[in-house]
Each structure stands twice: as C-alpha cells, then as structure tokens.
Design an enzyme around this catalytic site. Structure first.
Site, short mmCIF file in Angstrom:
data_model
loop_
_atom_site.label_atom_id
_atom_site.label_comp_id
_atom_site.label_asym_id
_atom_site.label_seq_id
_atom_site.Cartn_x
_atom_site.Cartn_y
_atom_site.Cartn_z
N GLU A 170 0.80 -1.22 0.00
CA GLU A 170 0.00 0.00 0.00
C GLU A 170 0.84 1.28 0.00
O GLU A 170 0.83 2.05 0.98
CB GLU A 170 -0.95 0.04 1.21
CG GLU A 170 -1.94 -1.11 1.25
CD GLU A 170 -3.00 -0.94 2.32
OE1 GLU A 170 -2.87 -0.06 3.18
OE2 GLU A 170 -3.98 -1.71 2.30
N GLU B 297 -5.73 -8.53 0.91
CA GLU B 297 -6.39 -8.10 2.14
C GLU B 297 -7.85 -7.78 1.86
O GLU B 297 -8.16 -7.15 0.85
CB GLU B 297 -5.75 -6.84 2.75
CG GLU B 297 -4.38 -7.05 3.34
CD GLU B 297 -3.84 -5.80 4.04
OE1 GLU B 297 -4.65 -4.96 4.49
OE2 GLU B 297 -2.60 -5.67 4.09
#
Ligand code: GBH
Length: 446
Positions: free
Chosen positions: A172, A353
């Site tokens: 991320e 995720e």
C-alpha cells in the site's frame, strides 16, 4: 480459472488459494531481540499521543515466540496460502549493510514450517516498518532509500529465495503517502502534500528496483506490487461530480496502477500537481522504465468505496464498520476487480487483504461470536466469485487478518482477526468466523 456453479453453492476454481494475511510490526513483538534495529513505527508509537492508549508493537501478539503454535492454527484452519511481511530492521538494523543472520533465520523457520504444513508462503518485503536510521537520512523523501530497499530485497531474496513462490514489494504505497505524509496519522507523522507525492514516486521506484533485483538473482519466483484500491463513485449524477470522481480516482488508483502497468503516471494527476511539484521535478530519465518492469501478478486490497462530490469532497453512502473510514459495500469488490482486468489486461490477481473489525468479546462459554464478520466475508467472497465468472483471473484471497493485532494508530482496540488474541495471556481462540472459514475452504466455496 473458471468458476463452476454447483447445486445452490458458489464453487471456486480448483486450487483456489484461500488464505489469511498479517504484517510483521502488527504481530511479532520481540522489538529488541536477535539484533532487530528500530523502525519508524517504534519511534512513532512510543511518541505520546500518536496511538490510541499509547499502544506500541513492542509485544503485539508475540508471534516472534509463538510462530510454531500460530502455524498449527493455520494448518487447522486449512489455509492454502499465508501472507506475512519481513521486518526490514530485523534484516538490516540500520537499513544497510550485511544481513543479520538471526533475522533471516526467523523467517526461514517460518517459511519451512509453512511448507511442512502444506501452506504456500506469500512474502511482503515492506509493510511500513522503515529502519529509523533511513528515516534520519530523509526516509522516502530521499531517492537513495529506494536503492537501499533494493539492496535489502536482494538480501531477503538470497536468504529465503528458493522457498518463496510469491513476493510482494511495497504494501500500500498510497497509505504511506496519505497517512504518513498528507494527514500524519501514521509514521513518520508528516503533513506535507508536496513531500507526499515525491514519496509516492520513490516508493514506486523502490518497487521497480526490487522487481529487477529478483530477476537478477535468476529466481523463477513471481513478484508484484500490493495496492489498496478504492472504487470511486460520483455522489450524484452531475457532470461536475463525474469530473471530480475521475480526478479522485487518479490519486487513489491510477497513480499507482498506471505507473507500474502502463509505464506512465496519469496525465490528469500530473497536471493537477503542477510542473513545480516535487513529484514532477523528481522523475529522472528511465524511472518509469524501472517502475514498469514486468510483474507477474497484482495484489489487490479492498476495504471500502469512496463517493465523490462535485467539489471534490466525499460523502458516506453505506453503513460503516467499527472503523469509521470503512463503508460496507461488497459490490465494490466486484467493481474494482473487473475494472482492473478491463483497464490493464489479464494480469493474474491475488486479493491480499479484505476484512472487517468487530467489537469482539470473549464470551463466558469461551467462544467469540463474530456473526458480522461472517456476513461481511460471505458477501465479499460472493462478489469475488462473480468477478471470476466475469473473467477476472483471480487466483487467491487473503482475509485480513489471521490474528487480532496492533492496528496502527488504533492500537489494540480494533480487532480484525479470524482468531481472537487474549493479550493478557496471549491465548489464541478461533472466532466463529474461523470455524466458518475452515468450512468454506474445505468446501472450496460457499
Ligand atoms: C490495511 O490498510 C493495512 O495494510 C493493514 O496493515 C491494516 O491493518 C488493515 O488495512 C486494516 O486497516 O483514520 O482517516 O487516517 C488499509 C488502508 C489506510 C485504511 C489507513 C485506514 C486510516 C484512515 N488503511 N486508513 S484515517
């Protein structure tokens, strides 16, 4: 892969990689052991006022000592894939130089233990725990950090290489940019937009250099980036909202996707930042070639959609979870997966995720009833199944998270695990969702 409908069930492709995910700082603890150096999250979490209740990852879920028991939990769940991250300061205490063998040994034991239990390791190289010494030298604002990352990646590839089939580079990058440098809620706690987008560039460069470092070792393992993507929808049907949504999507998604998968930053975002921005001035000749080095797969993390207003603000459309930033919208999973395949072609995708925090309590009968998490996962799995049926080459899905853990600025108050952690005793208690997920895995569907 093809999704085959069964009688009243959603059957997933054969060999679908049902998994769960964690990250080093959030679960390991053992902050001072075996030569581990300090990271920016040690500094940040130990600074008063930065995390809820002043929580730190010093002990966390004590996974560094309980890894073997945790591997048994994964085996009992039936996991086929486990995604974890390597702590850079365990490998290089100061972010440079010879790798620390004791640090490598820990991850070697973990990887071997996974193979012994029939679980495929998926290893993230960087999940935000930058060595503090590199931060002192400018951190991700300093272009050199990208080269330090490539050296670190090379040490990990050589240390664990042949036992790891899939590598993920940077977790991320957007969260580092936004939370670390725009809003300051995460380490290093800055609020500097001009720095933020230069940081984005250096994180992308670090990704590309790590891809090249892996290829240079001759490894046949696969590698890709891990992006948290947000489907962006206009809040109303005015042309102004559509235009604002387009630009918002540029900052949330295309800045990262386009640079890696097409070799160019989105023109609208560059124009919006302006010629004098540190990002635009920081792009050197050849950088985009490095950043767009061919990848083998794309890791997608999906939690929430964003609804954009005509003036470029955002509004809430769906009910939120315990995390006020998360609107529950399973359709967003379908939308983001099909969009990536439509816009960037048939690159294999893994969901690395997706999950929900719940106000989990250990009941008097010793069980944890997280019905909300079961409903959330069921709806998101079903959306992923529809995306596969629509042609998305989705090969695996990792629930965030295996264990309750240190939820960054939210400390230990938010529980995201399939498995409850009683922090006073470090006892692990699979929640109802864990038992439910075990069944999904053994049925290979819902
Ligand atoms: C992931 O980030 C992380 O990879 C993982 O480590 C984390 O535990 C998990 O999600 C659950 O949050 O309060 O406005 O500053 C997801 C993206 C970025 C969403 C930080 C929450 C904080 C928003 N997250 N963000 S704000």
């Amino acid at each position: 892969p093809t999704a085959t409908p069964g009688a009243g069930t959603l059957r997933f492709p054969r060999d679908f990689g049902w998994g769960a995910a964690t990250s080093a700082y959030q679960i390991e603890g053992a902050a001072k052991e075996d030569g581990r150096g300090e990271s920016i999250w040690d500094t940040f979490s130990r600074t008063p006022g930065r995390t809820r209740n002043g929580d730190t990852g010093d002990v966390a879920a004590d996974h560094y000592h309980r890894w073997s028991e945790d591997l048994d939990l994964m085996r009992d769940l039936g996991l086929r894939s486990y995604r974890f991250s390597v702590s850079w300061p365990r490998i290089q205490a100061d972010g440079t130089g010879r790798p620390n063998q004791r640090g490598l040994d820990f991850y070697r034991r973990l990887v071997d233990g996974l193979h012994e239990r029939g679980i495929a390791p998926m290893v993230t190289l960087f999940h935000w725990d930058l060595p503090q010494s590199l931060q002192d030298a400018g951190g991700w604002e300093n272009r050199d950090t990208a080269y330090r990352f490539a050296d670190y990646a090379d040490a990990v590839f050589r240390g664990l290489g042949d036992q790891v089939p899939v590598w993920l580079t940077v977790n991320e990058p957007k969260t580092v940019v936004q939370n670390g440098y725009l809003w300051g809620h995460h380490a290093p706690g800055r609020q500097d937009p001009d720095a933020a987008y230069l940081v984005a560039h250096h994180l992308q460069l670090a990704h590309g250099l790590a891809v090249r470092a892996l290829r240079a070792t001759g490894s046949t393992a696969r590698i890709g980036p891990a992006f948290n993507l947000h489907p962006c929808y206009p809040a109303d049907d005015t042309p102004a909202a559509a235009a604002a949504t387009r630009l918002y999507d540029g900052y949330e998604n295309r800045l990262y996707l386009d640079s890696v998968l097409t070799g160019a930053y989105p023109a609208d975002v560059l124009a919006d930042l302006g010629e004098e921005s540190r990002l635009v001035r920081g792009i050197a000749d050849g950088d985009l070639e490095i950043i767009s080095s061919p990848v083998d797969l794309l890791a997608v993390q999906y939690y929430t959609p964003i609804y954009v207003t005509a003036d470029g603000g955002t509004v809430q459309r769906w009910a939120t979870s315990e995390a006020e930033w998360q609107q529950i919208h399973p359709e967003g999973m379908y939308d983001i997966l099909t969009r990536v395949t439509r816009d960037y072609g048939p690159v294999p995708i893994t969901v690395t995720e997706n999950g929900l925090p719940c106000p989990d309590v250990l009941g008097a009968d010793g069980t944890v009833d997280d019905a909300g998490r079961i409903a959330f996962l069921r709806d998101h799995f079903a959306a992923a199944h529809r995306a596969i049926a629509a042609g998305v080459p989705l090969e695996s899905y990792h629930v965030w998270s295996l264990l309750d853990n240190f939820e960054w600025a939210e400390g230990y108050d938010q529980r995201w695990g399939l498995v409850y952690v009683d922090y006073a005793t470090q006892r692990r208690i699979p929640k109802r969702s864990a038992h439910w997920y075990q069944r999904v895995i053994s049925d290979n569907g819902l």
